[in-house]
Design an enzyme around this catalytic site. Sequence first.
Site, PDB file in Angstrom:
ATOM      1  N   TYR B 425       0.815  -1.228   0.000  1.00  0.00           N
ATOM      2  CA  TYR B 425       0.000   0.000   0.000  1.00  0.00           C
ATOM      3  C   TYR B 425       0.850   1.282   0.000  1.00  0.00           C
ATOM      4  O   TYR B 425       2.055   1.220   0.113  1.00  0.00           O
ATOM      5  CB  TYR B 425      -1.088  -0.017   1.073  1.00  0.00           C
ATOM      6  N   GLU B 426       0.200   2.399  -0.206  1.00  0.00           N
ATOM      7  CA  GLU B 426       0.881   3.699  -0.424  1.00  0.00           C
ATOM      8  C   GLU B 426       1.857   3.638  -1.601  1.00  0.00           C
ATOM      9  O   GLU B 426       2.921   4.254  -1.568  1.00  0.00           O
ATOM     10  CB  GLU B 426       1.640   4.155   0.825  1.00  0.00           C
ATOM     11  N   GLY B 427       1.489   2.904  -2.639  1.00  0.00           N
ATOM     12  CA  GLY B 427       2.393   2.707  -3.781  1.00  0.00           C
ATOM     13  C   GLY B 427       3.222   1.471  -3.530  1.00  0.00           C
ATOM     14  O   GLY B 427       4.014   1.437  -2.592  1.00  0.00           O
ATOM     15  N   GLN B 432       7.519   2.559  -5.979  1.00  0.00           N
ATOM     16  CA  GLN B 432       8.537   3.395  -5.319  1.00  0.00           C
ATOM     17  C   GLN B 432       9.822   3.415  -6.145  1.00  0.00           C
ATOM     18  O   GLN B 432      10.446   4.459  -6.327  1.00  0.00           O
ATOM     19  CB  GLN B 432       8.855   2.854  -3.914  1.00  0.00           C
TER      20      GLN B 432
END
Lengths: 566, 566
Positions: B425-427, B432
């Site tokens: 999650y969060e990319g 990244q």
Amino acid sequence: MPYRAPVAEMTFLLKEVVGFDEVSATPRYAEASDDMVQAVLGEAGRLCDEVLAPLNRAGDLQGAVLENGVLRSSPGFAEGYAALAEGGWVAVSADPEHGGMGLPVAVGTAVNEMMAGACLALQLNPLLTQGQIEALEHHASEEIKALYLPKLISGEWSGTMNLTEPQAGSDVGALTSKASPNGDGTYAVTGQKIFISWGDCDFVGNVCHLVLARLPDAPAGTKGISLFLVPKYIPDGGGAPGVANDLKVVSLEHKMGLHGSPTCVMSFDGATGWLIGEEGDGMRAMFTMMNNARLGVGGQGIGAAEGAYQHALEYAMERKQGRSPDGTIVGHADVRRMLAGMKADILAARAIALSCAVAIDMGRATDEAEWIARAAFLTPIAKAFGTDVGCEAAEAGVQVWGGMGYIEESGAAQYYRDVRVTAIYEGTNGIQAMDLVGRKLMDGGEAAGRLLDEIEAQAEAAKATAPELAGAVWEAAESLREATEALVARPMPERFGVAVPYLRAFARVLGGHFHLRAAMADPSGAHARLARFYITRLLPEHAGLLAHVARGDAELMAITAEDLAA
Amino acid sequence: MPYRAPVAEMTFLLKEVVGFDEVSATPRYAEASDDMVQAVLGEAGRLCDEVLAPLNRAGDLQGAVLENGVLRSSPGFAEGYAALAEGGWVAVSADPEHGGMGLPVAVGTAVNEMMAGACLALQLNPLLTQGQIEALEHHASEEIKALYLPKLISGEWSGTMNLTEPQAGSDVGALTSKASPNGDGTYAVTGQKIFISWGDCDFVGNVCHLVLARLPDAPAGTKGISLFLVPKYIPDGGGAPGVANDLKVVSLEHKMGLHGSPTCVMSFDGATGWLIGEEGDGMRAMFTMMNNARLGVGGQGIGAAEGAYQHALEYAMERKQGRSPDGTIVGHADVRRMLAGMKADILAARAIALSCAVAIDMGRATDEAEWIARAAFLTPIAKAFGTDVGCEAAEAGVQVWGGMGYIEESGAAQYYRDVRVTAIYEGTNGIQAMDLVGRKLMDGGEAAGRLLDEIEAQAEAAKATAPELAGAVWEAAESLREATEALVARPMPERFGVAVPYLRAFARVLGGHFHLRAAMADPSGAHARLARFYITRLLPEHAGLLAHVARGDAELMAITAEDLAA
């Protein structure tokens, strides 16, 4: 979660990569022709695809349960097992003298892997039975063999291994279960065993336990351990299951995965057992089944990796996201990197396992010490690398699925949870590595050296057609040779702090060797491209691993327990 | 599963390793003296040890549930959150203008990590609120700020991010939620969002959703996206939660772990929302909260790693097995190798995260472009490496526990299951890495080069006292510099196939740098011994990783989708 057994790939590896032709050239395995092997694998593959794979999810959702002391297995497992047993797939390599097919272990290894890929939890059941068959074939009396082997081989009965106790896990020698002579040739076995996979089973007529225990006045440690066969039901005069023995399943463990496989706490309360092998010789007999089981567990890892790979690939080829040439995520370079890495590692691990099996077959067919030593050397590598690849591929599978991979309904998480135990049981992967740098290098590195000779000779031969790849494999083998020689020169305890990186480096180099062979056999096909990826991008990992070996354990052991707690 | 917040270690890293003294030397953060930081971390640590850690297991066993549309959180979470909010720990770095403490992000990062180590599922709640606070501080009108920020900062209300839709995950630009003007300055927001962490919460007065949606006639892709604040209850004239908004939680996901954190499918059905920032400027506002959240998620990985490490170490120091000097398994070289590896990687990941936070603080305090660029460069590394270390440490924790690690009651499995989502999650960590080699190298490698200059300068300075370690770090930095230059010379799409190995190599080298600094500051202590282990045995991994970068993506992209399916 559809699964297609990789029959064509296995046939290719046997024929072109791991030298199975040597096995079928022996008198013992003369019947194992290419056609025959292909037919066997094709038939097993159909069972896996059509019967076993559909059970995998149910085994996770409705694991085995114990109700009032009665075990109830997962939905469909009984029918799946019946089909498996009916097809003769419980133990294809078992001795024909007692009803086995006598197929090479290489073929059995391929069959085991595909059953594991289809339904790991159910496959563990016949895998354990195979270990018991192996132990009985080598160490049991003729009477025991005649009574038990046909029923185990047919799948009518199943077998388990009872080693671990709460205080005796990796250190088997610490076990305290007792066996005392009953005076009639049998023994009364008493003790508690834990982590007993398929310790009970509701779809076979009898569950036969091989139990490690100590005779009265036996010495401490491993030398005082004997092996006993303790059936759930004592066979009557006609060999049918008779009265219930004094043993029971106390409870089932609540595991992270592999819910379809009941992991039992077993209690033996003066249960009637039969000595297998000599008194005090239990560890030797146990190693017979352990070695078989270790290769088998390596195959579980590879099967799970294949399942996770197919599952991830299918998603990647359907899931649309972002701008990629064909609109699906398989077009994204990083997704492709993960999938290519999974596939390349699966080939490496599978070839290692199959070549270990070929060495076992050649040892049996020829009795040559070099083959026997090679099988012994490759077994811990096949187990640890196969299961590491299983864990890594399952982890990559979750990542390919992205957010969906973390949701149980996708199935990606099940592969991740299920396969994790394979790196732990049948000797943790750390124990495998200690076996490799300890016992398996006690020959001064001879078996390792012969393998490296072959790898370098093959690389030399490939230099004309694939100079870059062949050169890289040769160089890697040479670095590994130097590391092996340095390692052999170290006293034993110093080797243990670098054992895991050494094992992995060896697997990486073997993988390079087998990929190179695959590329030579399929020079303009998918194998050549995959080999190029493996050798240029994954093989270089060996250098960092060998850096551990070069350092030895000085830096590690300088870190005290107080430092760790600081 | 006891947990002790590593307050002393964090204080050491801030003071001696990541240059926090520069932050406290700025006028903006002049109050953040060593004493003050130590007091803050000590106080937060007590909350984590005594209040939050005891909730971790309950959050797994009794996850959040949705009953008739009403969310019920895990036992004790409400009380734990109340203590957390009362202590002022929801958002320690928030602007004092609206009730925040205005502490440096470096301190907030340490506090976030320890809360994550104690109870990851609960900590995710304030972490998301922090992202929302950040976004509102930068992009909201004064009215919105005055109304919402004090309640979010105090923890009275919580905040969420609503980005993902079924067809729009990593590709946010594909989202289709709509917002149409109501004519009174508000908007009617309609759409379905998935994977919304803490999408509802039964222990706060209001749940404030930041929702990405498209205005009528907005262009396709990311340019057409705007950001809206959509509260669960519409504040009344006095700012208290008023009438219920037109939104609901449709269902909760059934996840592999992090059961205490409800992951919601949200439905917005013409819900009243307020535009945050300009029309079509939603992605920019979102990146404000994403960058904050990415560093925060990296810290979640590190916290979980620390929790898993402490949990494994405790077992290793108690579990007796085999022959080892002190009788426990921590005396076994391979167990010690796993523990030392966990501890060394945690130091590396923690120092990277804290130095990223220091760069953010320096950017805020000085407005210097170099600091701002450094923070941007380090953010994806902190996120991906922090969470990779989290997953790897949790995996090693299971292995140290052996068979017990696979049994849920041990708690090792929970760390393994919980932390896995942080790499997604969060990319995803792949995203990244693409951010790193794409956007973050668009300066031609300047920010990277400045970091490498510092690493080499520090290594030069250390050469007199620790020549071998300093030399190894210098050499590694130089290899990384060459790889970076080669990478920058490649066109963008070719970088993506080597992005993940490049990011990890960068993290490995940064880890060597920070370990060297730690060793210089503690030359005869545990840090020096750990640094020696890291630099001689873990740092060499960078060479294999840079081999990927050197090859580029040619071998990878030569593998076709058909090859993968072969």
